[in-house]
Structure formats: structure tokens, C-alpha cells
Design an enzyme around this catalytic site. Structure first.
Site, PDB file in Angstrom:
ATOM      1  N   THR A 125       0.829  -1.200   0.000  1.00  0.00           N
ATOM      2  CA  THR A 125       0.000   0.000   0.000  1.00  0.00           C
ATOM      3  C   THR A 125       0.867   1.255   0.000  1.00  0.00           C
ATOM      4  O   THR A 125       2.005   1.235   0.501  1.00  0.00           O
ATOM      5  CB  THR A 125      -0.899  -0.001   1.262  1.00  0.00           C
ATOM      6  OG1 THR A 125      -1.390   1.314   1.505  1.00  0.00           O
ATOM      7  CG2 THR A 125      -0.139  -0.445   2.508  1.00  0.00           C
ATOM      8  N   LYS A 154       2.479  -3.411   7.308  1.00  0.00           N
ATOM      9  CA  LYS A 154       2.666  -3.614   5.861  1.00  0.00           C
ATOM     10  C   LYS A 154       4.107  -3.258   5.471  1.00  0.00           C
ATOM     11  O   LYS A 154       4.702  -3.905   4.605  1.00  0.00           O
ATOM     12  CB  LYS A 154       1.678  -2.743   5.063  1.00  0.00           C
ATOM     13  CG  LYS A 154       0.214  -3.132   5.195  1.00  0.00           C
ATOM     14  CD  LYS A 154      -0.125  -4.490   4.601  1.00  0.00           C
ATOM     15  CE  LYS A 154      -0.078  -4.525   3.101  1.00  0.00           C
ATOM     16  NZ  LYS A 154      -0.546  -5.854   2.574  1.00  0.00           N
TER      17      LYS A 154
HETATM   18  P1  NAD Z   1      -9.958  -6.912   2.896  1.00  0.00           P
HETATM   19  O1  NAD Z   1      -9.835  -6.587   4.348  1.00  0.00           O
HETATM   20  O2  NAD Z   1     -11.206  -6.586   2.162  1.00  0.00           O
HETATM   21  O3  NAD Z   1      -9.680  -8.475   2.660  1.00  0.00           O
HETATM   22  C1  NAD Z   1      -8.679  -9.169   3.322  1.00  0.00           C
HETATM   23  C2  NAD Z   1      -8.886 -10.656   3.066  1.00  0.00           C
HETATM   24  O4  NAD Z   1      -7.799 -11.364   3.699  1.00  0.00           O
HETATM   25  C3  NAD Z   1     -10.173 -11.221   3.675  1.00  0.00           C
HETATM   26  O5  NAD Z   1     -10.783 -12.109   2.776  1.00  0.00           O
HETATM   27  C4  NAD Z   1      -9.697 -11.954   4.920  1.00  0.00           C
HETATM   28  O6  NAD Z   1     -10.538 -13.045   5.288  1.00  0.00           O
HETATM   29  C5  NAD Z   1      -8.330 -12.429   4.475  1.00  0.00           C
HETATM   30  N1  NAD Z   1      -7.422 -12.656   5.617  1.00  0.00           N
HETATM   31  C6  NAD Z   1      -7.205 -11.841   6.668  1.00  0.00           C
HETATM   32  N2  NAD Z   1      -6.328 -12.407   7.516  1.00  0.00           N
HETATM   33  C7  NAD Z   1      -5.977 -13.599   6.970  1.00  0.00           C
HETATM   34  C8  NAD Z   1      -5.106 -14.629   7.371  1.00  0.00           C
HETATM   35  N3  NAD Z   1      -4.411 -14.565   8.527  1.00  0.00           N
HETATM   36  N4  NAD Z   1      -4.968 -15.715   6.573  1.00  0.00           N
HETATM   37  C9  NAD Z   1      -5.661 -15.813   5.410  1.00  0.00           C
HETATM   38  N5  NAD Z   1      -6.525 -14.876   4.998  1.00  0.00           N
HETATM   39  C10 NAD Z   1      -6.678 -13.763   5.764  1.00  0.00           C
HETATM   40  O7  NAD Z   1      -8.696  -6.193   2.224  1.00  0.00           O
HETATM   41  P2  NAD Z   1      -8.561  -5.536   0.776  1.00  0.00           P
HETATM   42  O8  NAD Z   1      -9.037  -4.147   0.831  1.00  0.00           O
HETATM   43  O9  NAD Z   1      -9.097  -6.462  -0.232  1.00  0.00           O
HETATM   44  O10 NAD Z   1      -6.961  -5.469   0.654  1.00  0.00           O
HETATM   45  C11 NAD Z   1      -6.234  -6.569   0.101  1.00  0.00           C
HETATM   46  C12 NAD Z   1      -4.754  -6.221   0.130  1.00  0.00           C
HETATM   47  O11 NAD Z   1      -4.503  -5.029  -0.617  1.00  0.00           O
HETATM   48  C13 NAD Z   1      -4.203  -5.966   1.523  1.00  0.00           C
HETATM   49  O12 NAD Z   1      -2.934  -6.562   1.615  1.00  0.00           O
HETATM   50  C14 NAD Z   1      -4.106  -4.462   1.612  1.00  0.00           C
HETATM   51  O13 NAD Z   1      -3.054  -4.074   2.477  1.00  0.00           O
HETATM   52  C15 NAD Z   1      -3.797  -4.089   0.177  1.00  0.00           C
HETATM   53  N6  NAD Z   1      -4.254  -2.762  -0.254  1.00  0.00           N
HETATM   54  C16 NAD Z   1      -5.542  -2.373  -0.061  1.00  0.00           C
HETATM   55  C17 NAD Z   1      -5.952  -1.121  -0.512  1.00  0.00           C
HETATM   56  C18 NAD Z   1      -7.389  -0.650  -0.366  1.00  0.00           C
HETATM   57  O14 NAD Z   1      -7.679   0.500  -0.662  1.00  0.00           O
HETATM   58  N7  NAD Z   1      -8.317  -1.491   0.066  1.00  0.00           N
HETATM   59  C19 NAD Z   1      -5.030  -0.261  -1.154  1.00  0.00           C
HETATM   60  C20 NAD Z   1      -3.721  -0.711  -1.329  1.00  0.00           C
HETATM   61  C21 NAD Z   1      -3.346  -1.954  -0.883  1.00  0.00           C
END
Ligand code: NAD
Ligand code: TYD
Length: 336
Positions: A125, A154
Site C-alpha cells: 500500500t 505492511k
Molecule cells: P480486505 O480486508 O477486504 O480483505 C482481506 C482478506 O484477507 C479477507 O478475505 C480476509 O478473510 C483475508 N485474511 C485476513 N487475515 C488472513 C489470514 N491470517 N490468513 C488468510 N486470509 C486472511 O482487504 P482488501 O481491501 O481487499 O486489501 C487486500 C490487500 O490489498 C491488503 O494486503 C491491503 O493491504 C492491500 N491494499 C488495499 C488497498 C485498499 O484501498 N483497500 C489499497 C492498497 C493496498
């Protein structure tokens, strides 16, 4: 035989969109390893559950036994989305962020190293860079300066992943994207929270003065950029991903109300988030020049489509906004 991609966190917001993106375009076998935390929802991928190329495995990346189990099958590529992802929850209860985001990434790196995986994409991120002043944008060489337990965890994962490239020559690539919006986003994040509260005629809680700035990208464009990095990214590199679309929070909230035809009187300014990053902005020059990345979703159309998705899928978010979600909401916003 088609290559196998291990997607972790595929039942969350971006993972769900990415699994669908890949199945629509390629012939890969996809294994989705997800713990199904509060943020993971099997319903998101119900329509592809019967696809012979897709397998769901329930498991925790922070458990070495679970990770070893999933790696019993041959895995060619890892794309690690699994994370605790909400800054406010990390402030309230950082424990799970350290476990999943740091220890979980470590377990995946270890197994990928032992099994000789051909590519490891760490989905990170822009929040690892910290907060910007009035001008400038994050570049890949901007110093890492995270401010929340979420972004610190992160950052730790990024540094560890890069150490695996430098020490073991592991084929690691890191992506750092700005704030995503679009279908299937859990209604704790700004845009889906505001859409679903407005649809239920509930107050819209805006932190501080509402003038913090985020750089918004449609989840489709993020998935297309990760696709490019999976196929063309250079090992040991970081790629920033954004869509050059900076908005203040209050502009976003007002836009949601306007699209839905709801009154501004629903807005309520509340106590600010501790350590609240003021501004994020991404310079995507590197991925644009080197991998030919171009965002394709215009913000106004993307927002209309997203609002429309939450209107059409009311059952999806109404089922989420019950039980544990209501306890979270009360704890986070009750006395704010
Ligand atoms: P989210 O919270 O919607 O989804 C996270 C998923 O990971 C869920 O399905 C959850 O069940 C699973 N999870 C959590 N802990 C776990 C574990 N210990 N083992 C296995 N599965 C597990 O998150 P998102 O918004 O889809 O983000 C996904 C990735 O993208 C993350 O790594 C986040 O840091 C990164 N990211 C998100 C954004 C954003 O705006 N949402 C922007 C940049 C980067
Ligand atoms: P969020 O969606 O949590 O993403 P991040 O903090 O990772 O950027 O929040 C986006 C912005 O919206 C951030 O400046 C905090 C603000 N915000 C509110 O004003 N009210 C809210 O209820 C939420 C969840 C966020």
C-alpha cells in the site's frame, strides 16, 4: 498443464475482484487461501465456485501448518493479498495486524522459497510512505515512514519480502497502490460506509475537518496493474499504482450524497482519527513507462457504478451490517 497461482485473501475486496479478473482472462488454476475473517466473504465468489480451475482453501497464513498444507500442491506464482486492512481497527486492536501482515507474509515467503516458487507478488500500500504535505507525490524511492499499526505492519512485510529477494534471490515484486473503491468493498472503509449509511438514512461520520486527501483508484484498474506486474514486473522491483485522482474526504462524501439524492444534513463531523495521515498521492510514472500501465476507469463513472452496485446488492451489505459489525460500529463511532 496450466500454471497455478496461489491467491491469498481472495475472499476480501480486492482479492475477489482479482480472482474474477484472472479467471476471465487466462487459463490459470487459482487456489484461494483465505481465513474468512470478518472481512472475508465466501458469497463474493459464489459464481465461480463451480469453475474447475478454482479451488478455495480455508486457512490462516499466520499458521505455518496451514501454509505448508496449501503448498503440498505445486504452486508457480503467489499473489499475497491476505491482510488485516483497516487502519481504525489497527489503532483499536493491533495484534492481528502483526500476526497476519508480518508473520503471515513471513510464512508465505519461507514456503515459497523452499518450494522454488517462480514469482511472489506482495500486494502492499502507499500508506507505507506515511503522509504528504500540500504538494508532491510518493515515488518508489520515497523513504518508508508509516504512521499507523496497519501501515507499520505492511512496511515490515515489504522489507522482509525485499530481504528475501536480496538474500535468497527470490523472485519478489512489490506493488504499492493508493486507496481503492468499487464493488465488494467491506462497509467499514470510507466509500462503502458512506454509501450504505446514506442508503439507510444514517449519519455519515466525517473525521476531523474532512479535508484529508486520498488518491482514489477503481479496483478494476488495481487488478489490471497487478496482472501486469505478475506477467511483466521485474524481480526485486517496487511498482506504485494509482490513478492521479486526489479528493478530500468531504468531496467524496458530498458526491455520494448527490448521486443518491440524499441531503447534506446526514453529514456529521466527528473526532479525528489519531495519527491521521493528511494526504496521499501516488506517482505511477514507473509502472506506466516500464509496464505500459494506464488506468481506464474515470472517477465519475466509477463512483456512479459503485454506488449503483451497492444499491443493487443491498442484501450483500445488509447481511454484513449485523451482529459483530454492529458491535464494531458502536465501539468505533458510538461515543465519537
Ligand atoms: P480486505 O480486508 O477486504 O480483505 C482481506 C482478506 O484477507 C479477507 O478475505 C480476509 O478473510 C483475508 N485474511 C485476513 N487475515 C488472513 C489470514 N491470517 N490468513 C488468510 N486470509 C486472511 O482487504 P482488501 O481491501 O481487499 O486489501 C487486500 C490487500 O490489498 C491488503 O494486503 C491491503 O493491504 C492491500 N491494499 C488495499 C488497498 C485498499 O484501498 N483497500 C489499497 C492498497 C493496498
Ligand atoms: P479509509 O477508507 O479507512 O482508508 P485509509 O485510512 O486506509 O486511507 O479512510 C479514508 C479516509 O476517510 C481517511 O482519511 C479517513 C476518512 N474516514 C472518515 O472520515 N470517516 C469514516 O467513517 C472512515 C471509515 C474514514
Amino acid at each position: 498443464m496450466a500454471e497455478t497461482i496461489l491467491v491469498t485473501g481472495g475472499c476480501g475486496f480486492i482479492g475477489t475482484n482479482f480472482v474474477r479478473h484472472m479467471l476471465e482472462r487466462y487459463d490459470y488454476t487459482i487456489v484461494n487461501l483465505d481465513k474468512l475473517t470478518y472481512a472475508g466473504n465466501l458469497e463474493n465468489l459464489e459464481d465461480v465456485a463451480g469453475d474447475g480451475r478454482y479451488t478455495f482453501v480455508r486457512g490462516d497464513i499466520a499458521s505455518m501448518a496451514d501454509v505448508e498444507g496449501v503448498f503440498e500442491r505445486p504452486i508457480d506464482i503467489v499473489v499475497n493479498f491476505a491482510a488485516e486492512s483497516h487502519v481504525d481497527r489497527s489503532i483499536m486492536d493491533p495484534d492481528a495486524f502483526i500476526r497476519t501482515n508480518i508473520n503471515g507474509t513471513f510464512n508465505l515467503l519461507e514456503l515459497a522459497r523452499k518450494k522454488g516458487v517462480g514469482r511472489f507478488v506482495q500486494v502492499s500500500t502507499d500508506e507505507v510512505y506515511g503522509s504528504l504535505g500540500e504538494s508532491g507525490a510518493f515515488r518508489e524511492d520515497t523513504p518508508l515512514s508509516p504512521n499507523s499499526p496497519y501501515s507499520a505492519s505492511k512496511t515490515a512485510a515489504d522489507i522482509l519480502a525485499m530481504a528475501y529477494f536480496k538474500t535468497y534471490g527470490m523472485p519478489v515484486v512489490i506493488t504499492r497502490c493508493s486507496n481503492n473503491y468499487g464493488p465488494y468493498q467491506f462497509p467499514e472503509k470510507l466509500i462503502p460506509l458512506m454509501i450504505t449509511n446514506a442508503l439507510a438514512d444514517k449519519e455519515l461520520p466525517v473525521y476531523g475537518d474532512g479535508l484529508n486527501v486520498r488518491d482514489w483508484i477503481h479496483v478494476k484498474d488495481h487488478c489490471a496493474a497487478i496482472d501486469l506486474v505478475v506477467h511483466k514486473g521485474e524481480e526485486g522491483n517496487v511498482y506504485n499504482i494509482g490513478a492521479s485522482n486526489e479528493r478530500t474526504n468531504i468531496d467524496i462524501v458530498e458526491l455520494v450524497l448527490d448521486i443518491l439524492g440524499k441531503p447534506r444534513s446526514l453529514i456529521r463531523y466527528v473526532t479525528d482519527r489519531p495519527g491521521h495521515d493528511r494526504r496521499y498521492a501516488i506517482d505511477s510514472g514507473k509502472i506506466t513507462e516500464r509496464l505500459g500501465y494506464r488506468p481506464s476507469v474515470a472517477f465519475s463513472e466509477g463512483m456512479r457504478g459503485t454506488v449503483d452496485w451497492y444499491v443493487r446488492n443491498r442484501g450483500w451489505w445488509e447481511r454484513i451490517k449485523t451482529g459483530a459489525y454492529l458491535d464494531y460500529y458502536e465501539k468505533m463511532y458510538g461515543k465519537r
